[in-house]
Design a protein around this motif. Structure first.
Motif, PDB file in Angstrom:
ATOM      1  N   ALA A  69     -11.508 -30.360 -65.364  1.00  0.00           N
ATOM      2  CA  ALA A  69     -10.262 -29.742 -65.828  1.00  0.00           C
ATOM      3  C   ALA A  69     -10.269 -28.236 -65.568  1.00  0.00           C
ATOM      4  N   VAL A  70     -11.411 -27.568 -65.776  1.00  0.00           N
ATOM      5  CA  VAL A  70     -11.508 -26.133 -65.522  1.00  0.00           C
ATOM      6  C   VAL A  70     -11.322 -25.845 -64.037  1.00  0.00           C
ATOM      7  N   ILE A  71     -11.907 -26.656 -63.178  1.00  0.00           N
ATOM      8  CA  ILE A  71     -11.756 -26.459 -61.730  1.00  0.00           C
ATOM      9  C   ILE A  71     -10.312 -26.652 -61.315  1.00  0.00           C
ATOM     10  N   ALA A  72      -9.659 -27.675 -61.852  1.00  0.00           N
ATOM     11  CA  ALA A  72      -8.249 -27.916 -61.522  1.00  0.00           C
ATOM     12  C   ALA A  72      -7.379 -26.755 -61.993  1.00  0.00           C
ATOM     13  N   LEU A  73      -7.669 -26.206 -63.174  1.00  0.00           N
ATOM     14  CA  LEU A  73      -6.911 -25.059 -63.686  1.00  0.00           C
ATOM     15  C   LEU A  73      -7.104 -23.852 -62.782  1.00  0.00           C
ATOM     16  N   GLY A  74      -8.343 -23.605 -62.340  1.00  0.00           N
ATOM     17  CA  GLY A  74      -8.597 -22.482 -61.426  1.00  0.00           C
ATOM     18  C   GLY A  74      -7.832 -22.632 -60.126  1.00  0.00           C
ATOM     19  N   GLU A  75      -7.796 -23.848 -59.587  1.00  0.00           N
ATOM     20  CA  GLU A  75      -7.034 -24.073 -58.358  1.00  0.00           C
ATOM     21  C   GLU A  75      -5.542 -23.845 -58.579  1.00  0.00           C
ATOM     22  N   ASP A  76      -5.042 -24.248 -59.732  1.00  0.00           N
ATOM     23  CA  ASP A  76      -3.632 -24.009 -60.048  1.00  0.00           C
ATOM     24  C   ASP A  76      -3.339 -22.513 -60.149  1.00  0.00           C
ATOM     25  N   VAL A  77      -4.256 -21.752 -60.765  1.00  0.00           N
ATOM     26  CA  VAL A  77      -4.060 -20.305 -60.905  1.00  0.00           C
ATOM     27  C   VAL A  77      -4.055 -19.645 -59.529  1.00  0.00           C
ATOM     28  N   PHE A  78      -4.999 -19.993 -58.657  1.00  0.00           N
ATOM     29  CA  PHE A  78      -5.021 -19.427 -57.302  1.00  0.00           C
ATOM     30  C   PHE A  78      -3.762 -19.799 -56.528  1.00  0.00           C
ATOM     31  N   GLY A  79      -3.275 -21.026 -56.710  1.00  0.00           N
ATOM     32  CA  GLY A  79      -2.044 -21.437 -56.036  1.00  0.00           C
ATOM     33  C   GLY A  79      -0.846 -20.637 -56.513  1.00  0.00           C
TER      34      GLY A  79
END
Length: 163
Positions: free
Chosen positions: A117-127
């Motif tokens: 979940a943390v990795i997915a959130l980081g990818e969303d923030v970068f996007g």
């Protein structure tokens, strides 16, 4: 007749209802292999005893190679018994190791979904940041761009024929 020694033989271990030990299929297969090996050893001992009973009668008619194999049979059965004992010891060690590692696997099971979940959130923030105007330029200026610049292509060589 007699069966091989069952030193250290224990009844099959059944996992408790609340805990799942990884590798229980492996443990069950190894225990089945031990049972099969012990059964084979018992049958080999029985056959050796029957063979010994008829050895005197057949000694005159027995070819030398067969007599030599029959003479080696007790040593082979003893080696099989030793191998079964080692397998029992190895299974016991594996069972203890998996029991010790069980809390670690349970922790991994609880931790991995959170890390995903943390990795997915980081990818969303970068996007989301990539869509903000000027962030790409700022990243290139500071050298913190997520896309490394491709190396320049080497100059093309001309293919002229020399005459």
């Amino acid at each position: 007749m007699t069966n091989p020694k069952k030193r250290g033989a224990q009844p099959p271990v059944e996992p408790s209802s609340g805990r799942k030990v990884p590798g229980s299929d492996l443990l069950a297969a190894a225990q089945a292999a031990v049972g099969a090996a012990q059964s084979a050893a018992g049958q080999a001992i029985d056959a050796a005893q029957v063979t010994a009973g008829f050895a005197f009668d057949a000694a005159i008619r027995l070819p030398p190679a067969s007599a030599q194999l029959a003479a080696q049979l007790p040593d082979l059965v003893e080696n099989l018994t030793v191998a079964v004992d080692r397998l029992n010891t190895t299974i016991d060690r594996l069972d203890r190791t998996l029991a010790l590692a069980d809390p670690l696997f349970a922790t991994y099971d609880r931790l991995l979904p959170r890390l995903e979940a943390v990795i997915a959130l980081g990818e969303d923030v970068f996007g989301a940041l990539a869509k903000v105007p000027g962030v790409g330029l700022l990243g290139r200026i500071t050298g913190m761009s997520s896309d490394p610049e491709p190396p320049p292509e080497p100059p093309k060589k001309s293919r002229r024929r020399k005459v």
